[in-house]
Design a protein around this motif. Structure first.
Motif, mmCIF file in Angstrom:
data_model
loop_
_atom_site.group_PDB
_atom_site.id
_atom_site.type_symbol
_atom_site.label_atom_id
_atom_site.label_comp_id
_atom_site.label_asym_id
_atom_site.label_seq_id
_atom_site.Cartn_x
_atom_site.Cartn_y
_atom_site.Cartn_z
ATOM 1 N N SER A 73 10.238 -4.880 -4.532
ATOM 2 C CA SER A 73 9.457 -5.848 -4.044
ATOM 3 C C SER A 73 8.225 -6.362 -4.956
ATOM 4 O O SER A 73 8.046 -5.553 -5.941
ATOM 5 C CB SER A 73 8.386 -4.981 -2.706
ATOM 6 O OG SER A 73 7.199 -5.963 -2.397
ATOM 7 N N TYR A 131 5.753 -10.578 -0.977
ATOM 8 C CA TYR A 131 4.773 -10.366 0.088
ATOM 9 C C TYR A 131 3.550 -10.782 -0.685
ATOM 10 O O TYR A 131 2.949 -10.678 -1.683
ATOM 11 C CB TYR A 131 4.733 -8.742 0.148
ATOM 12 C CG TYR A 131 5.590 -8.212 1.042
ATOM 13 C CD1 TYR A 131 5.702 -8.076 2.420
ATOM 14 C CD2 TYR A 131 6.762 -7.576 0.179
ATOM 15 C CE1 TYR A 131 6.630 -7.449 2.990
ATOM 16 C CE2 TYR A 131 7.751 -7.087 1.007
ATOM 17 C CZ TYR A 131 7.718 -6.809 2.361
ATOM 18 O OH TYR A 131 8.695 -6.088 3.106
ATOM 19 N N MET A 154 3.927 -3.682 4.875
ATOM 20 C CA MET A 154 4.907 -3.790 3.769
ATOM 21 C C MET A 154 5.418 -2.378 3.526
ATOM 22 O O MET A 154 6.858 -2.153 3.182
ATOM 23 C CB MET A 154 4.197 -4.227 2.735
ATOM 24 C CG MET A 154 5.219 -4.348 1.212
ATOM 25 S SD MET A 154 3.971 -4.643 -0.047
ATOM 26 C CE MET A 154 3.216 -3.088 -0.259
ATOM 27 N N LYS A 211 7.355 -12.547 2.540
ATOM 28 C CA LYS A 211 6.469 -11.870 3.276
ATOM 29 C C LYS A 211 5.167 -12.235 3.372
ATOM 30 O O LYS A 211 4.661 -11.574 2.407
ATOM 31 C CB LYS A 211 6.993 -10.501 3.463
ATOM 32 C CG LYS A 211 8.502 -10.307 3.514
ATOM 33 C CD LYS A 211 8.916 -10.229 5.261
ATOM 34 C CE LYS A 211 10.136 -9.782 5.347
ATOM 35 N NZ LYS A 211 10.293 -9.697 6.901
#
Length: 406
Positions: free
Chosen positions: A170, A194, A381, A403
């Motif tokens: 991520s 994210y 998350m 996201k």
């Protein structure tokens, strides 16, 4: 769940340090087991208060007299001295603090990364993100944080980012302006994007708006544009000699900035102040915050100033543009336009009622950056990534997930 952060110096100052401290404190209070690996240690205790449940793991003790232990064998001291003379091979030369690294520290960082065996591993600058992608255990959930803007990096570092970030699980970015860039870089990879902005605790005090003081804070470097701020404030002083500018920080341009202040005979109005861990209190004793950065990816200081009811005048960098509502809770100025910057400061100085109203609106609007809001993004998350890792469902996808968690 265990969460480990790798930071340059949790004992120091700066926006990234404040952000990590705030996030680590929040996660610890939520029941996560939190470790912070700090590459350097420069004080006995961190500048910012940390939850007692957080486990600190400094790698390199840079305090005076602590470089070599009293019982360290001579041959080990000799080897350490040799390794410390070799420039860093793993930290990119364009990183702000490259000169503070060396090959000995490189080896210590890699060793520390390899010792992390479980949970989530969060890294906070590009070179650390690259090291995580290269040396961290495959059992970890790897999260890279971006605190700057991609186009501001040296082309060499951009190539490293493009090559290695695809190995992360991520990547957290701060502003909408970066999402297109990283979607392009991470396409056809399994790295999830994210958007989680920097969060702060909402203080229970605010500015009285009675102090004739403009405040600024940050590293004394070219990027922060304090030279432009001083030039703008010269115009302010010519019309309002009772107003003062306080700039809190430290850095390589301190001498140059002092010379500029003296050359313009502003020494009774412009003051370079030492860095402080009570910046919110200092902000509450001011009436306007000035952000003069040539580039700014987010602007944690803007959020903090607004949280104590201080409106900001800022150049329209990508980060501040997303935080400040122009002419409602602050003023945005064309980048580099020092005349308009001065005019905007004068406007708020001379329009006290408007300044007070903007401050009240700022305090209200900035609540979206509290942990009541952004804490939820972190929890969502982490739980999503843990669930997918557990199920072994991280798969190459045709289009990178975005996201925002809004």
């Amino acid at each position: 769940m265990k969460v480990t952060f790798l930071v340059y110096n949790i004992y120091g100052m700066g926006g990234t340090v404040r952000t990590v401290a705030n996030t680590a404190n929040f996660l610890a209070k939520q029941g996560y087991q939190v470790d912070i690996i700090s590459v350097r240690r420069t004080r006995r205790t961190p500048m910012f208060e940390l939850d007692k449940r957080i486990n600190l793991k400094p790698i390199f003790d840079a305090r005076r007299g602590m470089l070599f232990g009293a019982n360290t064998p001579k041959y080990k001291k000799f080897i350490k001295k040799i390794l410390m003379k070799i420039p860093s091979l793993f930290i990119d030369k364009s990183e702000d603090l490259y000169h503070m690294f060396n090959f000995f520290v490189d080896l210590k960082i890699i060793n520390a990364i390899r010792k992390v065996k479980e949970g989530v591993f969060i890294t906070t600058i590009p070179s650390f993100n690259v090291l995580s992608a290269s040396f961290a255990s495959k059992d970890l959930i790897l999260i890279g944080q971006e605190h700057k803007y991609f186009n501001g990096y040296h082309p060499r570092l951009q190539k490293k980012i493009t090559r290695h970030y695809k190995k992360l699980d991520s990547l957290i970015y701060l502003t909408d302006s970066e999402v297109k860039v990283y979607k392009g870089i991470l396409q056809e990879s399994n790295t999830k994007l994210y958007k989680i902005e920097n969060a702060t605790q909402m203080p229970n005090f605010s500015s009285s708006q009675k102090e004739k003081t403009v405040i600024a804070a940050g590293r004394f470097v070219h990027e922060k544009g304090f030279d432009m701020l001083i030039k703008s404030f010269e115009t302010v002083v010519s019309k309002h000699p009772d107003w003062k500018l306080k700039i809190f920080g430290a850095g390589e341009e301190e001498k140059t900035l002092r010379e500029l202040i003296f050359s313009k005979k502003l020494y009774n109005n412009v003051f370079l102040m030492p860095k402080t861990n009570n910046i919110l209190e200092e902000m509450s004793n001011s009436s306007i915050y000035a952000l003069s950065s040539r580039q700014e990816s987010f602007g944690m200081v803007v959020v903090e100033a607004m949280s104590v009811g201080v409106p900001c005048v800022s150049f329209a960098c990508p980060g501040p543009v997303e935080i400040i509502s122009h002419n409602k809770d602050g003023i945005l100025v064309e980048q580099g336009n020092t005349d308009d910057f001065a005019s905007s400061l004068l406007y708020l100085i001379e329009k006290e009622e408007i300044r007070i109203k903007m401050g009240l609106t700022a305090r209200k609007n900035v609540k979206r950056y509290s942990f009541d809001t952004l804490g939820k993004k972190w929890k969502i998350m982490l739980e999503e990534l843990r669930s997918e890792k557990k199920q072994g469902s991280f798969q190459v996808i045709s289009k990178t997930s975005d996201k925002k968690l809004i």
